[in-house]
Write a protein that holds these residues in place. Sequence first.
Motif, PDB file in Angstrom:
ATOM      1  N   UNK A 254       0.865  -1.501  -0.216  1.00  0.00           N
ATOM      2  CA  UNK A 254       0.125  -0.217  -0.130  1.00  0.00           C
ATOM      3  C   UNK A 254       0.595   1.423  -0.174  1.00  0.00           C
ATOM      4  N   UNK A 255       1.938   1.598   1.202  1.00  0.00           N
ATOM      5  CA  UNK A 255       2.399   2.840   1.132  1.00  0.00           C
ATOM      6  C   UNK A 255       3.999   2.693  -0.172  1.00  0.00           C
ATOM      7  N   UNK A 256       3.934   2.055  -1.002  1.00  0.00           N
ATOM      8  CA  UNK A 256       4.616   1.747  -2.047  1.00  0.00           C
ATOM      9  C   UNK A 256       4.506   2.691  -3.322  1.00  0.00           C
ATOM     10  N   UNK A 258       1.680   4.683  -2.120  1.00  0.00           N
ATOM     11  CA  UNK A 258       0.779   5.771  -1.390  1.00  0.00           C
ATOM     12  C   UNK A 258       1.732   6.118   0.129  1.00  0.00           C
ATOM     13  N   UNK A 259       2.759   6.702  -0.007  1.00  0.00           N
ATOM     14  CA  UNK A 259       3.778   7.003   0.762  1.00  0.00           C
ATOM     15  C   UNK A 259       3.175   8.076   2.198  1.00  0.00           C
ATOM     16  N   UNK A 260       2.011   7.950   1.885  1.00  0.00           N
ATOM     17  CA  UNK A 260       1.324   8.898   2.854  1.00  0.00           C
ATOM     18  C   UNK A 260       0.797   8.236   4.362  1.00  0.00           C
ATOM     19  N   UNK A 261       0.084   7.127   3.112  1.00  0.00           N
ATOM     20  CA  UNK A 261      -0.364   5.860   4.410  1.00  0.00           C
ATOM     21  C   UNK A 261       0.610   5.576   5.360  1.00  0.00           C
ATOM     22  N   UNK A 262       1.780   5.819   4.855  1.00  0.00           N
ATOM     23  CA  UNK A 262       3.099   5.791   6.780  1.00  0.00           C
ATOM     24  C   UNK A 262       2.218   5.282   7.672  1.00  0.00           C
ATOM     25  N   UNK A 263       1.738   7.074   8.442  1.00  0.00           N
ATOM     26  CA  UNK A 263       1.260   6.867   9.329  1.00  0.00           C
ATOM     27  C   UNK A 263       0.112   6.449   9.974  1.00  0.00           C
ATOM     28  N   UNK A 264      -0.584   6.078   9.205  1.00  0.00           N
ATOM     29  CA  UNK A 264      -2.345   5.514   9.219  1.00  0.00           C
ATOM     30  C   UNK A 264      -1.458   3.923   9.260  1.00  0.00           C
ATOM     31  N   UNK A 265      -0.645   3.451   8.675  1.00  0.00           N
ATOM     32  CA  UNK A 265      -0.992   1.631   8.490  1.00  0.00           C
ATOM     33  C   UNK A 265       0.374   1.568   9.960  1.00  0.00           C
ATOM     34  N   UNK A 266       1.533   1.022   9.164  1.00  0.00           N
ATOM     35  CA  UNK A 266       2.777   1.063  10.456  1.00  0.00           C
ATOM     36  C   UNK A 266       2.570   2.632  11.492  1.00  0.00           C
ATOM     37  N   UNK A 267       2.532   3.392  12.225  1.00  0.00           N
ATOM     38  CA  UNK A 267       2.813   4.275  12.060  1.00  0.00           C
ATOM     39  C   UNK A 267       1.502   4.396  13.098  1.00  0.00           C
ATOM     40  N   UNK A 268       0.484   3.297  13.194  1.00  0.00           N
ATOM     41  CA  UNK A 268      -0.968   3.087  14.048  1.00  0.00           C
ATOM     42  C   UNK A 268      -1.366   2.024  14.006  1.00  0.00           C
ATOM     43  N   UNK A 327      -3.262  -3.344  -8.617  1.00  0.00           N
ATOM     44  CA  UNK A 327      -2.085  -3.530  -9.111  1.00  0.00           C
ATOM     45  C   UNK A 327      -2.226  -4.580  -7.796  1.00  0.00           C
ATOM     46  N   UNK A 328      -2.291  -5.099  -6.859  1.00  0.00           N
ATOM     47  CA  UNK A 328      -2.292  -5.792  -6.417  1.00  0.00           C
ATOM     48  C   UNK A 328      -2.913  -6.649  -7.199  1.00  0.00           C
ATOM     49  N   UNK A 329      -3.577  -7.254  -7.195  1.00  0.00           N
ATOM     50  CA  UNK A 329      -3.941  -8.248  -8.080  1.00  0.00           C
ATOM     51  C   UNK A 329      -3.675  -8.431  -9.511  1.00  0.00           C
ATOM     52  N   UNK A 330      -3.552  -7.678  -9.861  1.00  0.00           N
ATOM     53  CA  UNK A 330      -2.170  -7.436 -11.137  1.00  0.00           C
ATOM     54  C   UNK A 330      -1.129  -7.907 -11.216  1.00  0.00           C
TER      55      UNK A 330
END
Length: 330
Positions: A254-256, A258-268, A327-330
């Motif tokens: 996911x972060x690859x 959209x890097x701005x998801x880092x906080x809400x994902x592995x930061x939280x 992208x993930x399914x592809x």
Amino acid sequence: MRVLYIGGTGIISSACVEESAAQGQEVFLLNRGSSKKYLPPPGVTVITGDVKGDQAALKALLATHGPFDAVADFITFTPEDLELRLALVEGLAEQFMFVSSASCYQKPPKHYLITEETPLENPHWQYSRDKIACEALLAGQSKQAYTVVRPSLTYGHANLPLVLNSWAHPWTAVDRMLTGKPIIVPGDGTSLWTNTWNGDFAKGFSSLLGRPDTNGEAFHITSDEVLCWNQLFQTVADALGVTASFVHVPSDFCMALYPDWEGTLIGDKVNSVVLDNSKIKRFVPSYKAEVLWAEGVKRSLEWFKADPTRQTVDADVNARQDAVIAAYRG
């Protein structure tokens, strides 16, 4: 007891205002008066002012209503903001209630059970690091008595806190389920998490106001119900009566995109977060979170369905979900 809320119209703070009023406290709100979603209960005094405006004029305005037994600040996010806020309430507040965040706790956690003594360190989210810096600033000063409260993911009628959903348009995840669109559940969905109904949080928060024995103390106030993300998502689908399509996608993938998801994902939220509420229960023996997630989901969905204009969808979040899944399914 006389309490000033700075803010007071958000998901968490509005519930605290209502609980303070219900407890018989004399309640004041300081905000710009621009909220159209929330009207304070009768008897609450609204002071119209901008905390980012003329500080001297604002302090003079507050002085006409003060002093206050407690000032609860819900809208300070950086040390720079906090310095202004402390100067603003100096001489007007017996107690300063700083609303921090449970996301400040160590990420990833080194122990499954989080207490108020868990280290504050989050290298993955600037929001959390700013809150940590605010707490350090408070601890390093001696002029103002203060108490720190760290909410975890707290929700009410107007929002459904599902990871990677839209905070401004929470119906987005519901709309995806209703229309048969796949929805991302980060990782394998087995991380443990706690969502807390705002009215339950408010009972604990309001009972800490104006108490000298909380000076210098920190508290988190959450539900004791612990569910994994698979259960949290599935509960919403069950309440809607639909068979939802959940796609488990690794956070790194996911972060690859959209890097701005880092906080809400592995930061939280992809960390297992189990919070020990022993401390708030010692200080407030009557505290008990009563609204379970299934009931909170039911209440929220009823609120959205009561007025279709509330059912707004975030086009950007939809586009991101679609792009990651493709992208993930592809």
